[in-house]
Design a protein around this motif. Structure first.
Motif, PDB file in Angstrom:
ATOM      1  N   PRO A 221       0.802  -1.229   0.000  1.00 49.77           N
ATOM      2  CA  PRO A 221       0.000   0.000   0.000  1.00 49.77           C
ATOM      3  C   PRO A 221       0.835   1.279   0.000  1.00 49.77           C
ATOM      4  O   PRO A 221       0.287   2.356  -0.204  1.00 49.77           O
ATOM      5  CB  PRO A 221      -0.801  -0.118   1.309  1.00 49.77           C
ATOM      6  N   VAL A 222       2.141   1.168   0.251  1.00 52.22           N
ATOM      7  CA  VAL A 222       3.013   2.353   0.266  1.00 52.22           C
ATOM      8  C   VAL A 222       4.251   2.047  -0.568  1.00 52.22           C
ATOM      9  O   VAL A 222       4.608   0.887  -0.734  1.00 52.22           O
ATOM     10  CB  VAL A 222       3.462   2.700   1.708  1.00 52.22           C
ATOM     11  N   PRO A 223       4.926   3.089  -1.114  1.00 50.08           N
ATOM     12  CA  PRO A 223       6.191   2.815  -1.825  1.00 50.08           C
ATOM     13  C   PRO A 223       7.241   2.293  -0.845  1.00 50.08           C
ATOM     14  O   PRO A 223       7.311   2.756   0.302  1.00 50.08           O
ATOM     15  CB  PRO A 223       6.593   4.189  -2.373  1.00 50.08           C
ATOM     16  N   LEU A 224       8.037   1.329  -1.305  1.00 49.61           N
ATOM     17  CA  LEU A 224       9.043   0.709  -0.433  1.00 49.61           C
ATOM     18  C   LEU A 224      10.405   1.379  -0.625  1.00 49.61           C
ATOM     19  O   LEU A 224      10.762   1.778  -1.736  1.00 49.61           O
ATOM     20  CB  LEU A 224       9.172  -0.781  -0.754  1.00 49.61           C
ATOM     21  N   ASP A 225      11.169   1.466   0.469  1.00 51.81           N
ATOM     22  CA  ASP A 225      12.546   1.959   0.378  1.00 51.81           C
ATOM     23  C   ASP A 225      13.463   0.887  -0.210  1.00 51.81           C
ATOM     24  O   ASP A 225      14.383   1.184  -0.969  1.00 51.81           O
ATOM     25  CB  ASP A 225      13.059   2.342   1.774  1.00 51.81           C
ATOM     26  N   ARG A 226      13.228  -0.360   0.189  1.00 52.84           N
ATOM     27  CA  ARG A 226      14.074  -1.490  -0.231  1.00 52.84           C
ATOM     28  C   ARG A 226      13.186  -2.708  -0.394  1.00 52.84           C
ATOM     29  O   ARG A 226      12.141  -2.808   0.237  1.00 52.84           O
ATOM     30  CB  ARG A 226      15.120  -1.853   0.841  1.00 52.84           C
ATOM     31  N   ALA A 227      13.670  -3.655  -1.194  1.00 48.17           N
ATOM     32  CA  ALA A 227      12.986  -4.942  -1.285  1.00 48.17           C
ATOM     33  C   ALA A 227      14.024  -6.030  -1.478  1.00 48.17           C
ATOM     34  O   ALA A 227      15.073  -5.800  -2.097  1.00 48.17           O
ATOM     35  CB  ALA A 227      11.992  -4.949  -2.441  1.00 48.17           C
ATOM     36  N   VAL A 228      13.738  -7.202  -0.943  1.00 51.32           N
ATOM     37  CA  VAL A 228      14.580  -8.377  -1.178  1.00 51.32           C
ATOM     38  C   VAL A 228      13.689  -9.457  -1.759  1.00 51.32           C
ATOM     39  O   VAL A 228      12.607  -9.729  -1.221  1.00 51.32           O
ATOM     40  CB  VAL A 228      15.241  -8.882   0.123  1.00 51.32           C
ATOM     41  N   THR A 229      14.127 -10.059  -2.885  1.00 53.30           N
ATOM     42  CA  THR A 229      13.352 -11.156  -3.457  1.00 53.30           C
ATOM     43  C   THR A 229      14.041 -12.474  -3.124  1.00 53.30           C
ATOM     44  O   THR A 229      15.263 -12.586  -3.219  1.00 53.30           O
ATOM     45  CB  THR A 229      13.196 -11.018  -4.979  1.00 53.30           C
ATOM     46  N   PHE A 230      13.250 -13.450  -2.709  1.00 56.74           N
ATOM     47  CA  PHE A 230      13.787 -14.748  -2.307  1.00 56.74           C
ATOM     48  C   PHE A 230      13.387 -15.862  -3.280  1.00 56.74           C
ATOM     49  O   PHE A 230      13.960 -16.933  -3.252  1.00 56.74           O
ATOM     50  CB  PHE A 230      13.292 -15.112  -0.901  1.00 56.74           C
ATOM     51  N   ALA A 231      12.371 -15.621  -4.104  1.00 63.36           N
ATOM     52  CA  ALA A 231      11.904 -16.674  -5.016  1.00 63.36           C
ATOM     53  C   ALA A 231      12.823 -16.730  -6.245  1.00 63.36           C
ATOM     54  O   ALA A 231      13.316 -15.697  -6.683  1.00 63.36           O
ATOM     55  CB  ALA A 231      10.479 -16.365  -5.450  1.00 63.36           C
ATOM     56  N   PRO A 232      13.067 -17.923  -6.808  1.00 62.02           N
ATOM     57  CA  PRO A 232      13.930 -18.016  -7.999  1.00 62.02           C
ATOM     58  C   PRO A 232      13.168 -17.631  -9.264  1.00 62.02           C
ATOM     59  O   PRO A 232      13.188 -18.338 -10.260  1.00 62.02           O
ATOM     60  CB  PRO A 232      14.365 -19.489  -8.002  1.00 62.02           C
TER      61      PRO A 232
END
Ligand SMILES: [Zn+2]
Ligand SMILES: [Zn+2]
Length: 330
Positions: A221-232
């Motif tokens: 619902p809000v813009p993110l400062d950072r993201a980490v993706t774990f799915a391949p």
């Protein structure tokens, strides 16, 4: 000794690992012999036995989240009986450009535990002394095992993403690595937004205090400062990118990724957003994370399997059926 061996030349289908009696490892001068107590099972092990990662050795004993005790080759810093943890980074050359520039995770001649050299799905493992991390004696080996890769690499992902205290951070996928990363983020007073498929993963994220949880197609619902993706999955990387504020960073925590779909540069990457991959780990990452895990009293959920059922343990990672991290107990 007994070990679970992956033979990359075998064409027998149905089981990846065979349980065999093999010779106990002979020590090189810089190695110690570790009696394995427990070894965590990581998604990378699945990529090795499914040949997503090209075989380096025809036969290999996988396993790179080893908790054991020093039984031979003791040193002044690792006396006999010391409880140690061994992770994916099993050695570096120490003199390539990357090692000389404090980036040993990118070493040109690395040793990867359970991939280029034998790992911990066995009663004993020979490991380089400089790459064995002393663990607190009282730490339960079964609880400690998933910290050594899922935990350390999740922690490194947060560093690569440049997470600062109090930021809004997205976690895309919620397996064992993310469930440890969320604890670190909470200790940094971050707001955590979890996007993941699977009702059980969403419930797990809620139970661990995620600020917001959505399914794989949901937009935070809000813009993110950072993201980490774990799915391949390359698609997940684009989803994470589309949730970032200007100047935000996506860190991809995956050693293997399927195709990244085409995306709109003007809308998604322009504005100094960044996509970065996370490769391996340094010994310092491991030391820093293990100290934090001790201070915060991390106790990840685990499901245990005996060595004879190593295939089932890997299967549980493949289908994400384990209740927490899969750990082989020797
Ligand atoms: Zn791993
Ligand atoms: Zn190097």
């Amino acid at each position: 000794m007994r070990a679970a061996v992956f033979d990359s030349t075998s064409t027998v289908s149905g089981s990846w690992l065979s349980i065999e009696e093999v010779p106990c490892p002979q020590l090189a001068p810089d190695q110690i012999l570790v009696k394995v107590l427990a070894c965590g099972v990581c998604r990378t092990d699945l990529h090795i036995v499914e040949r997503d990662l090209p075989p380096i050795q025809p036969r290999i004993i996988p396993g790179h989240q080893i908790v054991g005790e020093v039984v031979e080759g003791a040193t002044s810093t690792l006396p006999l009986g010391t409880r140690v943890g061994v992770s994916w980074i099993g050695g570096v050359d120490g003199d390539c450009w990357f090692c000389r520039h404090d980036m040993e995770n990118l070493c040109d001649h690395p040793v990867f535990t359970g991939y280029s050299v034998n790992g911990g799905y066995a009663e004993f493992a020979a490991v380089r002394a400089g790459f064995a991390n002393p663990l607190p004696a009282g730490l339960d080996p079964i609880v400690a095992a998933p910290l050594l890769c899922a935990g350390v690499i999740g922690f490194r992902s947060l560093r690569v993403a440049g997470v600062e205290r109090g930021e809004r951070v997205g976690l895309y996928g919620f397996g064992s690595s993310a469930s440890l990363a969320i604890r670190v983020l909470h200790s940094w007073n971050c707001e955590v937004y979890v996007v993941t498929r699977g009702e059980s993963h969403r419930k797990a994220a809620q139970a661990l205090g995620a600020h917001w949880v959505g399914d794989e197609d949901a937009m935070p619902p809000v813009p993110l400062d950072r993201a980490v993706t774990f799915a391949p999955s390359g698609k997940v990387v684009v989803s994470a990118l589309s949730a970032l504020r200007k100047g935000g960073v996506v860190a991809i925590n995956a050693i293997h990724l399927d195709q990244v779909p085409a995306f709109d540069y003007d809308r998604l990457l322009w504005g100094e957003r960044q996509i970065r991959s996370v490769a391996n780990m340094t010994r310092q990452d491991a030391r820093d994370f293990l100290a934090l895990a001790r201070d915060l009293n991390f106790r990840p959920a685990v499901q245990t399997f005996p060595l004879d059922q190593a295939n089932r343990a890997v299967e549980a990672v493949k289908h994400e059926t384990a209740d927490g991290s899969s750990v082989i107990v020797i």
